[in-house]
Design a protein around this motif. Structure first.
Motif, PDB file in Angstrom:
ATOM      1  N   SER A  20       0.824  -1.202   0.000  1.00  0.00           N
ATOM      2  CA  SER A  20       0.000   0.000   0.000  1.00  0.00           C
ATOM      3  C   SER A  20       0.862   1.257   0.000  1.00  0.00           C
ATOM      4  O   SER A  20       1.943   1.307   0.607  1.00  0.00           O
ATOM      5  CB  SER A  20      -0.911   0.011   1.227  1.00  0.00           C
ATOM      6  N   ALA A  21       0.352   2.290  -0.645  1.00  0.00           N
ATOM      7  CA  ALA A  21       1.031   3.588  -0.632  1.00  0.00           C
ATOM      8  C   ALA A  21       0.834   4.314   0.694  1.00  0.00           C
ATOM      9  O   ALA A  21       1.479   5.337   0.946  1.00  0.00           O
ATOM     10  CB  ALA A  21       0.505   4.455  -1.778  1.00  0.00           C
ATOM     11  N   ILE A  22      -0.026   3.790   1.539  1.00  0.00           N
ATOM     12  CA  ILE A  22      -0.273   4.400   2.853  1.00  0.00           C
ATOM     13  C   ILE A  22       0.913   4.089   3.762  1.00  0.00           C
ATOM     14  O   ILE A  22       1.141   2.929   4.130  1.00  0.00           O
ATOM     15  CB  ILE A  22      -1.575   3.863   3.469  1.00  0.00           C
ATOM     16  N   GLN A  23       1.675   5.111   4.107  1.00  0.00           N
ATOM     17  CA  GLN A  23       2.874   4.930   4.922  1.00  0.00           C
ATOM     18  C   GLN A  23       2.736   5.515   6.324  1.00  0.00           C
ATOM     19  O   GLN A  23       3.464   5.132   7.228  1.00  0.00           O
ATOM     20  CB  GLN A  23       4.082   5.576   4.229  1.00  0.00           C
ATOM     21  N   ARG A  24       1.840   6.455   6.484  1.00  0.00           N
ATOM     22  CA  ARG A  24       1.626   7.084   7.791  1.00  0.00           C
ATOM     23  C   ARG A  24       0.147   7.376   7.953  1.00  0.00           C
ATOM     24  O   ARG A  24      -0.632   7.311   6.983  1.00  0.00           O
ATOM     25  CB  ARG A  24       2.462   8.362   7.916  1.00  0.00           C
ATOM     26  N   LEU A  25      -0.252   7.681   9.172  1.00  0.00           N
ATOM     27  CA  LEU A  25      -1.676   7.856   9.449  1.00  0.00           C
ATOM     28  C   LEU A  25      -2.298   8.965   8.623  1.00  0.00           C
ATOM     29  O   LEU A  25      -3.451   8.861   8.191  1.00  0.00           O
ATOM     30  CB  LEU A  25      -1.876   8.126  10.948  1.00  0.00           C
ATOM     31  N   ALA A  26      -1.550  10.015   8.350  1.00  0.00           N
ATOM     32  CA  ALA A  26      -2.093  11.117   7.549  1.00  0.00           C
ATOM     33  C   ALA A  26      -2.479  10.662   6.143  1.00  0.00           C
ATOM     34  O   ALA A  26      -3.349  11.263   5.501  1.00  0.00           O
ATOM     35  CB  ALA A  26      -1.080  12.256   7.476  1.00  0.00           C
ATOM     36  N   ASP A  27      -1.848   9.588   5.679  1.00  0.00           N
ATOM     37  CA  ASP A  27      -2.141   9.080   4.330  1.00  0.00           C
ATOM     38  C   ASP A  27      -3.510   8.396   4.242  1.00  0.00           C
ATOM     39  O   ASP A  27      -3.948   8.026   3.147  1.00  0.00           O
ATOM     40  CB  ASP A  27      -1.058   8.091   3.887  1.00  0.00           C
TER      41      ASP A  27
END
Length: 314
Positions: free
Chosen positions: A121-128
Protein backbone atom coordinates in the motif's frame (compact mmCIF):
# COMPACT_ATOMS: atom_id res chain seq x y z
CA UNK A 1 -37.46 -13.28 44.47
CA UNK A 2 -35.09 -12.30 47.28
CA UNK A 3 -37.77 -12.34 50.01
CA UNK A 4 -39.12 -15.65 48.77
CA UNK A 5 -35.67 -17.22 48.79
CA UNK A 6 -35.00 -16.12 52.37
CA UNK A 7 -38.33 -17.55 53.50
CA UNK A 8 -37.58 -20.92 51.89
CA UNK A 9 -34.11 -21.08 53.41
CA UNK A 10 -35.43 -20.16 56.86
CA UNK A 11 -38.07 -22.85 56.66
CA UNK A 12 -35.45 -25.37 55.63
CA UNK A 13 -33.36 -24.51 58.68
CA UNK A 14 -36.29 -24.75 61.09
CA UNK A 15 -37.71 -28.03 59.85
CA UNK A 16 -34.42 -29.69 59.00
CA UNK A 17 -35.20 -30.16 55.33
CA UNK A 18 -32.82 -29.73 52.43
CA UNK A 19 -32.23 -26.11 51.50
CA UNK A 20 -33.92 -24.95 48.31
CA UNK A 21 -31.85 -22.74 45.99
CA UNK A 22 -33.40 -19.35 45.25
CA UNK A 23 -32.50 -19.93 41.61
CA UNK A 24 -33.47 -23.60 41.21
CA UNK A 25 -34.58 -24.29 37.66
CA UNK A 26 -33.57 -20.87 36.36
CA UNK A 27 -31.41 -20.67 33.22
CA UNK A 28 -28.43 -18.35 32.97
CA UNK A 29 -28.35 -17.06 29.38
CA UNK A 30 -24.87 -15.89 28.38
CA UNK A 31 -24.09 -13.85 25.30
CA UNK A 32 -20.61 -14.17 23.83
CA UNK A 33 -18.54 -13.51 20.69
CA UNK A 34 -15.85 -15.55 18.97
CA UNK A 35 -13.29 -13.20 20.53
CA UNK A 36 -14.77 -13.82 24.01
CA UNK A 37 -11.89 -16.10 24.87
CA UNK A 38 -12.65 -16.88 28.50
CA UNK A 39 -16.35 -17.47 27.86
CA UNK A 40 -15.46 -19.74 24.95
CA UNK A 41 -13.11 -21.74 27.17
CA UNK A 42 -15.74 -22.01 29.91
CA UNK A 43 -18.29 -23.20 27.37
CA UNK A 44 -15.88 -25.78 26.01
CA UNK A 45 -14.80 -27.08 29.41
CA UNK A 46 -18.24 -27.12 31.02
CA UNK A 47 -16.80 -25.84 34.29
CA UNK A 48 -19.37 -23.07 34.77
CA UNK A 49 -22.26 -25.54 34.47
CA UNK A 50 -20.66 -27.70 37.16
CA UNK A 51 -20.06 -24.72 39.44
CA UNK A 52 -23.67 -23.53 39.13
CA UNK A 53 -25.25 -26.99 39.49
CA UNK A 54 -25.54 -26.78 43.31
CA UNK A 55 -27.76 -23.71 42.86
CA UNK A 56 -29.94 -25.53 40.32
CA UNK A 57 -28.94 -23.06 37.58
CA UNK A 58 -28.56 -24.25 34.01
CA UNK A 59 -26.52 -22.39 31.39
CA UNK A 60 -27.30 -21.58 27.77
CA UNK A 61 -24.83 -19.92 25.38
CA UNK A 62 -25.79 -17.44 22.65
CA UNK A 63 -23.22 -16.33 20.07
CA UNK A 64 -23.24 -12.82 18.56
CA UNK A 65 -21.23 -11.41 15.68
CA UNK A 66 -20.09 -8.39 17.72
CA UNK A 67 -20.60 -6.62 21.01
CA UNK A 68 -23.25 -4.04 20.14
CA UNK A 69 -26.03 -6.51 19.17
CA UNK A 70 -25.10 -8.56 22.23
CA UNK A 71 -25.73 -5.63 24.56
CA UNK A 72 -28.92 -4.83 22.67
CA UNK A 73 -30.05 -8.37 23.50
CA UNK A 74 -29.06 -7.79 27.12
CA UNK A 75 -31.09 -4.58 27.23
CA UNK A 76 -34.10 -6.39 25.76
CA UNK A 77 -33.84 -9.18 28.33
CA UNK A 78 -32.92 -11.84 25.78
CA UNK A 79 -29.70 -12.69 27.62
CA UNK A 80 -28.84 -12.30 31.31
CA UNK A 81 -25.15 -11.50 31.11
CA UNK A 82 -22.75 -10.61 28.34
CA UNK A 83 -19.25 -11.98 28.09
CA UNK A 84 -16.50 -9.49 27.43
CA UNK A 85 -17.11 -6.54 25.15
CA UNK A 86 -14.66 -3.80 24.26
CA UNK A 87 -14.73 -0.61 26.28
CA UNK A 88 -16.66 1.33 23.63
CA UNK A 89 -19.68 -0.95 23.50
CA UNK A 90 -21.33 -0.15 26.86
CA UNK A 91 -21.29 3.55 25.98
CA UNK A 92 -23.40 2.98 22.88
CA UNK A 93 -25.75 0.84 24.95
CA UNK A 94 -26.00 3.59 27.58
CA UNK A 95 -26.83 6.14 24.88
CA UNK A 96 -29.69 3.84 23.84
CA UNK A 97 -31.03 3.83 27.41
CA UNK A 98 -29.77 0.48 28.63
CA UNK A 99 -29.60 -0.02 32.40
CA UNK A 100 -26.21 -1.68 32.72
CA UNK A 101 -24.15 -3.13 35.54
CA UNK A 102 -20.45 -3.88 35.12
CA UNK A 103 -19.55 -7.06 36.99
CA UNK A 104 -16.00 -7.81 35.78
CA UNK A 105 -13.24 -6.50 33.55
CA UNK A 106 -10.09 -7.76 31.90
CA UNK A 107 -7.20 -5.40 32.58
CA UNK A 108 -5.85 -3.36 29.68
CA UNK A 109 -4.55 -5.17 26.57
CA UNK A 110 -3.45 -2.38 24.18
CA UNK A 111 -1.36 -4.74 22.03
CA UNK A 112 -4.49 -6.63 21.02
CA UNK A 113 -5.60 -4.01 18.45
CA UNK A 114 -3.99 -2.35 15.44
CA UNK A 115 -4.52 -0.60 12.11
CA UNK A 116 -3.30 -2.74 9.19
CA UNK A 117 -2.78 -1.99 5.49
CA UNK A 118 -1.62 -4.11 2.58
CA UNK A 119 2.13 -4.55 2.41
CA UNK A 120 2.37 -2.81 -0.97
CA UNK A 121 0.00 0.00 0.00
CA UNK A 122 1.03 3.59 -0.63
CA UNK A 123 -0.27 4.40 2.85
CA UNK A 124 2.87 4.93 4.92
CA UNK A 125 1.63 7.08 7.79
CA UNK A 126 -1.68 7.86 9.45
CA UNK A 127 -2.09 11.12 7.55
CA UNK A 128 -2.14 9.08 4.33
CA UNK A 129 -5.50 7.62 5.37
CA UNK A 130 -7.19 10.80 4.19
CA UNK A 131 -9.84 9.94 1.62
CA UNK A 132 -9.34 6.19 2.13
CA UNK A 133 -11.93 3.50 2.85
CA UNK A 134 -11.37 1.83 6.21
CA UNK A 135 -13.06 -1.31 7.52
CA UNK A 136 -14.01 -1.16 11.19
CA UNK A 137 -16.67 -2.73 13.39
CA UNK A 138 -19.14 -0.15 14.65
CA UNK A 139 -18.95 0.50 18.40
CA UNK A 140 -16.12 -2.01 18.87
CA UNK A 141 -12.88 -1.07 20.59
CA UNK A 142 -11.35 -0.80 17.15
CA UNK A 143 -13.81 1.99 16.37
CA UNK A 144 -12.30 4.14 19.12
CA UNK A 145 -8.80 3.17 18.01
CA UNK A 146 -9.70 4.49 14.55
CA UNK A 147 -10.77 7.83 16.03
CA UNK A 148 -7.61 8.05 18.13
CA UNK A 149 -5.34 7.06 15.24
CA UNK A 150 -6.97 9.61 12.94
CA UNK A 151 -6.50 12.32 15.56
CA UNK A 152 -2.83 11.37 15.87
CA UNK A 153 -2.53 11.73 12.09
CA UNK A 154 -4.20 15.14 12.10
CA UNK A 155 -7.45 13.79 10.67
CA UNK A 156 -11.05 13.25 11.76
CA UNK A 157 -13.64 10.64 10.89
CA UNK A 158 -14.97 13.06 8.24
CA UNK A 159 -11.66 12.76 6.36
CA UNK A 160 -12.11 9.03 5.66
CA UNK A 161 -14.81 6.65 4.47
CA UNK A 162 -15.53 4.13 7.26
CA UNK A 163 -17.00 0.80 6.19
CA UNK A 164 -18.86 -0.59 9.19
CA UNK A 165 -18.40 -4.35 8.95
CA UNK A 166 -18.34 -7.37 11.24
CA UNK A 167 -14.88 -8.90 11.75
CA UNK A 168 -15.56 -11.65 9.20
CA UNK A 169 -16.84 -9.19 6.60
CA UNK A 170 -14.03 -6.77 7.38
CA UNK A 171 -11.45 -9.48 6.75
CA UNK A 172 -13.10 -10.40 3.44
CA UNK A 173 -13.29 -6.78 2.28
CA UNK A 174 -9.66 -6.16 3.23
CA UNK A 175 -8.42 -9.38 1.62
CA UNK A 176 -10.29 -8.60 -1.61
CA UNK A 177 -8.97 -5.05 -1.80
CA UNK A 178 -12.37 -3.43 -1.32
CA UNK A 179 -11.02 -1.34 1.59
CA UNK A 180 -7.65 0.35 2.01
CA UNK A 181 -7.15 -0.41 5.70
CA UNK A 182 -8.65 -2.50 8.46
CA UNK A 183 -8.82 -1.69 12.17
CA UNK A 184 -9.27 -4.90 14.12
CA UNK A 185 -8.53 -6.88 17.26
CA UNK A 186 -7.43 -10.34 18.36
CA UNK A 187 -7.61 -13.07 17.19
CA UNK A 188 -8.47 -11.46 13.83
CA UNK A 189 -5.37 -9.25 14.01
CA UNK A 190 -2.74 -11.98 14.36
CA UNK A 191 -4.62 -14.13 11.86
CA UNK A 192 -4.43 -11.52 9.09
CA UNK A 193 -0.83 -10.62 10.00
CA UNK A 194 0.24 -14.24 9.61
CA UNK A 195 -1.87 -15.18 6.60
CA UNK A 196 -1.65 -12.12 4.34
CA UNK A 197 1.10 -9.71 3.25
CA UNK A 198 0.21 -6.78 5.49
CA UNK A 199 1.88 -3.98 7.40
CA UNK A 200 0.89 -2.64 10.80
CA UNK A 201 0.30 1.06 10.22
CA UNK A 202 -0.14 1.83 13.91
CA UNK A 203 -0.78 -0.02 17.16
CA UNK A 204 -3.17 0.83 19.97
CA UNK A 205 -0.45 1.24 22.61
CA UNK A 206 -0.40 4.88 23.59
CA UNK A 207 -3.73 5.50 21.89
CA UNK A 208 -6.24 3.19 23.59
CA UNK A 209 -5.97 0.96 26.66
CA UNK A 210 -8.44 -1.57 25.24
CA UNK A 211 -10.16 -2.97 28.30
CA UNK A 212 -12.89 -5.56 27.96
CA UNK A 213 -15.89 -5.61 30.26
CA UNK A 214 -18.45 -8.17 31.39
CA UNK A 215 -21.96 -6.79 31.91
CA UNK A 216 -25.42 -7.58 33.10
CA UNK A 217 -28.57 -5.56 33.72
CA UNK A 218 -28.96 -3.65 36.97
CA UNK A 219 -32.04 -5.78 37.72
CA UNK A 220 -30.14 -9.04 37.31
CA UNK A 221 -27.20 -7.73 39.38
CA UNK A 222 -29.57 -6.82 42.21
CA UNK A 223 -31.41 -10.14 42.22
CA UNK A 224 -28.76 -12.70 41.24
CA UNK A 225 -25.61 -11.76 43.10
CA UNK A 226 -24.84 -15.35 44.07
CA UNK A 227 -24.95 -16.44 40.44
CA UNK A 228 -22.69 -13.58 39.35
CA UNK A 229 -20.20 -14.49 42.06
CA UNK A 230 -19.87 -17.99 40.63
CA UNK A 231 -19.45 -16.60 37.10
CA UNK A 232 -16.83 -14.11 38.32
CA UNK A 233 -14.86 -16.79 40.15
CA UNK A 234 -14.91 -19.14 37.17
CA UNK A 235 -13.77 -16.35 34.84
CA UNK A 236 -10.82 -15.62 37.11
CA UNK A 237 -9.91 -19.30 37.23
CA UNK A 238 -10.07 -19.87 33.49
CA UNK A 239 -8.17 -16.62 32.86
CA UNK A 240 -5.30 -17.83 35.02
CA UNK A 241 -5.45 -21.23 33.34
CA UNK A 242 -5.30 -19.72 29.84
CA UNK A 243 -2.16 -17.72 30.67
CA UNK A 244 -0.48 -20.64 32.46
CA UNK A 245 -1.35 -23.14 29.69
CA UNK A 246 -1.17 -21.22 26.38
CA UNK A 247 -0.62 -24.30 24.23
CA UNK A 248 -3.57 -26.18 25.74
CA UNK A 249 -5.79 -23.11 25.42
CA UNK A 250 -4.78 -22.77 21.76
CA UNK A 251 -5.73 -26.38 21.04
CA UNK A 252 -9.22 -25.71 22.38
CA UNK A 253 -9.72 -22.32 20.73
CA UNK A 254 -8.18 -22.95 17.30
CA UNK A 255 -11.00 -25.15 15.94
CA UNK A 256 -13.61 -22.79 17.39
CA UNK A 257 -11.98 -19.76 15.77
CA UNK A 258 -12.22 -21.00 12.20
CA UNK A 259 -9.55 -23.69 12.48
CA UNK A 260 -6.76 -21.24 13.23
CA UNK A 261 -3.33 -22.88 13.68
CA UNK A 262 -2.36 -23.29 17.34
CA UNK A 263 0.66 -21.01 16.85
CA UNK A 264 -1.63 -18.22 15.62
CA UNK A 265 -3.93 -18.61 18.61
CA UNK A 266 -1.01 -18.58 21.03
CA UNK A 267 0.37 -15.41 19.48
CA UNK A 268 -3.05 -13.74 19.61
CA UNK A 269 -3.63 -14.74 23.23
CA UNK A 270 -0.23 -13.41 24.24
CA UNK A 271 -1.58 -9.93 23.47
CA UNK A 272 -4.46 -10.27 25.95
CA UNK A 273 -4.03 -10.18 29.74
CA UNK A 274 -7.06 -12.35 30.65
CA UNK A 275 -6.66 -10.81 34.11
CA UNK A 276 -10.23 -10.68 35.46
CA UNK A 277 -10.88 -8.07 38.14
CA UNK A 278 -13.86 -6.27 39.71
CA UNK A 279 -14.95 -2.88 38.37
CA UNK A 280 -15.30 0.30 40.41
CA UNK A 281 -16.64 3.63 39.18
CA UNK A 282 -13.31 5.39 39.72
CA UNK A 283 -11.76 3.07 37.10
CA UNK A 284 -14.02 4.33 34.32
CA UNK A 285 -12.02 7.46 33.45
CA UNK A 286 -11.05 6.31 29.98
CA UNK A 287 -14.66 5.30 29.41
CA UNK A 288 -15.58 8.97 29.71
CA UNK A 289 -12.79 9.98 27.31
CA UNK A 290 -14.07 7.41 24.81
CA UNK A 291 -17.65 8.64 25.17
CA UNK A 292 -16.58 12.25 24.65
CA UNK A 293 -14.61 11.30 21.52
CA UNK A 294 -17.64 9.59 19.99
CA UNK A 295 -19.91 12.52 20.83
CA UNK A 296 -17.40 14.93 19.28
CA UNK A 297 -17.33 12.78 16.13
CA UNK A 298 -21.16 12.81 16.09
CA UNK A 299 -21.18 9.02 16.38
CA UNK A 300 -23.11 9.04 19.65
CA UNK A 301 -26.50 10.79 19.59
CA UNK A 302 -26.02 12.52 22.94
CA UNK A 303 -23.45 12.96 25.74
CA UNK A 304 -23.00 9.96 28.00
CA UNK A 305 -21.98 9.93 31.65
CA UNK A 306 -19.75 6.86 31.73
CA UNK A 307 -20.21 6.54 35.49
CA UNK A 308 -24.01 6.51 35.32
CA UNK A 309 -23.97 2.74 35.63
CA UNK A 310 -24.05 0.16 38.40
CA UNK A 311 -21.09 -1.94 39.44
CA UNK A 312 -21.42 -5.32 41.10
CA UNK A 313 -18.74 -6.31 43.60
CA UNK A 314 -17.80 -9.93 44.39
Amino acid sequence: MRLRSLTLLAAAAVFGIAAVSAYAGEPLRIGYQKSSTLATLLKSQGTLEKALAPQGVTVSWHEFASGLPMLEALNLGNVDVSADVADTVPLFAQAAGAQLAYFAQESASPDAQAVVVHEDSAIQRLADLKGKKIAVTKAAGSHYLLLAALKKGGLTIDDVSPAYLTPADGRAAFENGKVDAWVTWEPFLTSVQQQLPVRTLDEARGLAQYKRYYLTSTQYANSHGDVLKVVFNELQKVGRWAKANPADAAKVLGPLWGNLPPATVEAANAHRTYDVQPVTLDQLGEQQAIADAFVSAKLLPKPVDAKAVATWQP
